[in-house]
Enzyme design. Structure first.
Site, PDB file in Angstrom:
ATOM      1  N   CYS A   5       0.777  -1.221   0.000  1.00 39.31           N
ATOM      2  CA  CYS A   5       0.000   0.000   0.000  1.00 39.31           C
ATOM      3  C   CYS A   5       0.817   1.284   0.000  1.00 39.31           C
ATOM      4  CB  CYS A   5      -0.999   0.066   1.136  1.00 39.31           C
ATOM      5  SG  CYS A   5      -2.092  -1.348   1.133  1.00 39.31           S
ATOM      6  N   GLY A  31       2.175  -1.121  -4.350  1.00 36.73           N
ATOM      7  CA  GLY A  31       0.943  -1.893  -4.439  1.00 36.73           C
ATOM      8  C   GLY A  31       0.392  -1.852  -5.852  1.00 36.73           C
ATOM      9  N   ASN A 101      -2.009   2.534   5.017  1.00 39.20           N
ATOM     10  CA  ASN A 101      -0.848   1.678   4.740  1.00 39.20           C
ATOM     11  C   ASN A 101      -0.393   1.086   6.070  1.00 39.20           C
ATOM     12  OD1 ASN A 101       2.649   2.305   3.925  1.00 39.20           O
ATOM     13  ND2 ASN A 101       1.494   0.432   3.732  1.00 39.20           N
ATOM     14  N   GLY A 102      -0.254  -0.235   6.097  1.00 38.44           N
ATOM     15  CA  GLY A 102       0.188  -0.890   7.324  1.00 38.44           C
ATOM     16  C   GLY A 102      -0.733  -2.041   7.650  1.00 38.44           C
ATOM     17  N   TYR A 242      14.681  -2.488   0.947  1.00 41.25           N
ATOM     18  CA  TYR A 242      14.082  -2.910  -0.318  1.00 41.25           C
ATOM     19  C   TYR A 242      12.857  -2.130  -0.780  1.00 41.25           C
ATOM     20  CZ  TYR A 242      11.425  -5.916  -3.509  1.00 41.25           C
ATOM     21  OH  TYR A 242      10.698  -6.390  -4.552  1.00 41.25           O
ATOM     22  N   CYS A 436      11.858  -9.208  11.752  1.00 43.08           N
ATOM     23  CA  CYS A 436      11.976 -10.334  10.821  1.00 43.08           C
ATOM     24  C   CYS A 436      13.380 -10.954  10.874  1.00 43.08           C
ATOM     25  CB  CYS A 436      11.557  -9.968   9.408  1.00 43.08           C
ATOM     26  SG  CYS A 436      12.258  -8.464   8.815  1.00 43.08           S
TER      27      CYS A 436
HETATM   28  S1  SF4 Z   1       9.168  -7.357  10.821  1.00 45.41           S
HETATM   29 FE1  SF4 Z   1      10.630  -6.792   9.213  1.00 45.41          FE
HETATM   30  S2  SF4 Z   1       9.379  -6.267   7.437  1.00 45.41           S
HETATM   31 FE2  SF4 Z   1       8.029  -6.244   9.233  1.00 45.41          FE
HETATM   32  S3  SF4 Z   1       8.008  -4.137   9.985  1.00 45.41           S
HETATM   33 FE3  SF4 Z   1       9.615  -5.190  11.111  1.00 45.41          FE
HETATM   34  S4  SF4 Z   1      11.473  -4.850   9.867  1.00 45.41           S
HETATM   35 FE4  SF4 Z   1       9.715  -4.376   8.583  1.00 45.41          FE
END
Ligand code: SF4
Length: 443
Positions: A5, A31, A101-102, A242, A436
């Site tokens: 988004c 998006g 967005n989110g 990215y 992540c």
């Molecule tokens: S988990 Fe990774 S992709 Fe998701 S908001 Fe945190 S840094 Fe960004």
């Protein structure tokens, strides 16, 4: 990994609709499933939205009909909710429109809250919950500011939103600031966008970023801003790795510079003697430049990317899927033949694409293929608006680095460290969400 988004808004410009259309064009990378614009004119809210790219959804007739001085727009790729038109944004209720967005972490809890307040939901998106809670509290308190504070305090997770409520525009960003949101100015009108690349395209002046937890209310009498809660900065670092366009400035940084730094630090951390540095286009290009400059190994375009393959490309069988990778990326044999190649990409998610590309580079005659990734291993899924695979599908959550190298057919594999990533962003560890990579979910 896909971003989900883009939001855009213009307050007080005669060409608001066309500016929104152009802004959405420049934010198409965030998006591609649906696009929409809402405007308020002559006491009426008008909305047009459709499935597809901005260029497929709008034409001159529609844009001419939508003329107004206040407009909001959205490009969507679903993270929460189904992929049909009813979930496309702007979403409208009681003459109020929202773009978001989110991703909210507590959607189930919010659904229960709505049920307890007799609020009915028609879509499966968390964005509708924000809109309907706001409408509910506005009716209850007859005070926009109080309604917004009451609404936002229930939301746990990522939201950069723009709300159009008659002649009033409301812009807000969650207190963690997961997703970017910037503010600009053109011909005396205010412009809001997910990234500054949308301001650049309009030749608008960048004013500043909307702060974590900040709410801005614009109407014809005044502009008011306040914090709905105490900020706890946790911007999504993947925006810098990215998602954001390299010509954008977000989270106080030039995206291009950060990516170049990542490549330089990656070269320092995992140098390997080689003949050429080759990016996996387009995502690995800027980091590859940084890697090449730092390592003094020449940068070469060993892979060419076709920009004409749409998302609708159909891959009916596994064999054809392999061929489709060749359609998208094509090796340049004269660059790769007989060489020790360092391939650079921004991330490694499932490993399937990397495996195909390494195979392709070897078939083009490369003597050695070393894969370098300009982010740390992705071991955990995202719950804040990025579409990541499950634990099961994330290769780094199951295998060690050497095992992955073997599986994808690389002579060696190395990632940027978390410390190296923070150094590239000139940041401390509390400034960004790194969930992540390290599983530390703040919300
Ligand atoms: S988990 Fe990774 S992709 Fe998701 S908001 Fe945190 S840094 Fe960004």
């Amino acid at each position: 990994m896909k971003e989900y988004c883009a939001v855009f808004g213009v307050y007080g410009h005669k060409q608001a609709t066309y500016l929104t259309y152009l802004g959405l064009f420049s934010l198409q990378h965030r998006g591609q499933e649906s696009s929409g614009i809402a405007i308020y004119k002559d006491g009426k809210l008008e909305v047009y939205k459709g499935l597809g790219l901005v260029s497929q959804v709008f034409n001159k007739q529609i844009l001419d009909y939508l003329q107004g001085e206040i407009a909001i727009g959205h490009n969507r790729y679903s993270t929460a909710g189904d992929k049909d038109l009813k979930n496309a944004q702007p979403i409208v209720f009681q003459d109020i429109a929202i773009v978001h967005n989110g991703n909210l972490r507590n959607y189930e809890e919010l659904k229960n809250l709505c049920a307890s307040l007799n609020i009915s939901l028609e879509t499966t998106t968390d964005s509708e919950v924000i809109l309907k809670l706001y409408a509910y509290y506005k009716n209850k308190y007859k005070n926009i500011k109080k309604a917004l504070i009451e609404t936002f305090k229930h939301l746990k997770g990522a939201f950069s939103v723009i709300i159009l409520d008659k002649n009033t525009m409301i812009v807000a960003r969650d207190k963690w600031g997961f997703r970017p949101l910037v503010m600009g100015e053109k011909d005396g009108a205010y412009i809001f966008a997910s990234e500054t690349c949308a301001l650049n395209v309009l030749d608008a002046k960048f004013i500043r970023e909307v702060k974590e937890g900040e709410v801005i209310i614009l109407n014809k009498d005044k502009i008011e801003n306040f914090l709905y809660d105490k900020p706890q900065k946790r911007a999504c670092i993947f925006e810098l790795i990215y998602f954001a366009r390299p010509d954008s400035f977000i989270f106080g940084r030039n995206v291009y510079d950060v990516r170049e730094n990542m490549g330089r630090i990656l070269a320092r951390e995992s140098y390997i003697d080689a003949d050429v540095v080759v990016p996996i286009p387009d995502s690995g290009v800027i980091s590859a430049l940084g890697f090449s400059r730092e390592s003094k190994i020449p940068f070469e375009w060993g892979l060419l990317r076709s920009h004409y393959m749409g998302r609708s490309f159909i891959n009916p069988t596994q064999e054809l899927r392999d061929l489709a990778v060749r359609l998208k990326l094509s090796p340049i044999k004269s660059v790769l033949n007989g060489k020790r190649v360092v391939l650079i990409d921004d991330s490694l998610v499932r490993g399937t694409t990397a495996k195909r590309i390494i195979n392709m580079v070897r078939k083009a005659g490369a003597k050695e293929v070393h894969l370098r990734i300009s982010s740390p291993p992705i071991k955990h899924p995202c719950f804040y608006g990025i579409d990541t695979p499950t634990y099961e599908e994330l290769i780094a959550s199951k295998l060690k680095t050497q095992e992955i190298a073997k599986l994808i057919g690389a002579d060696s594999l190395a990632y940027l460290s978390i410390d190296g990533l923070l150094k590239a962003c000139n940041a401390n560890k509390d400034e960004f969400c790194l969930a992540c990579f390290n599983g530390d979910y703040i919300v």
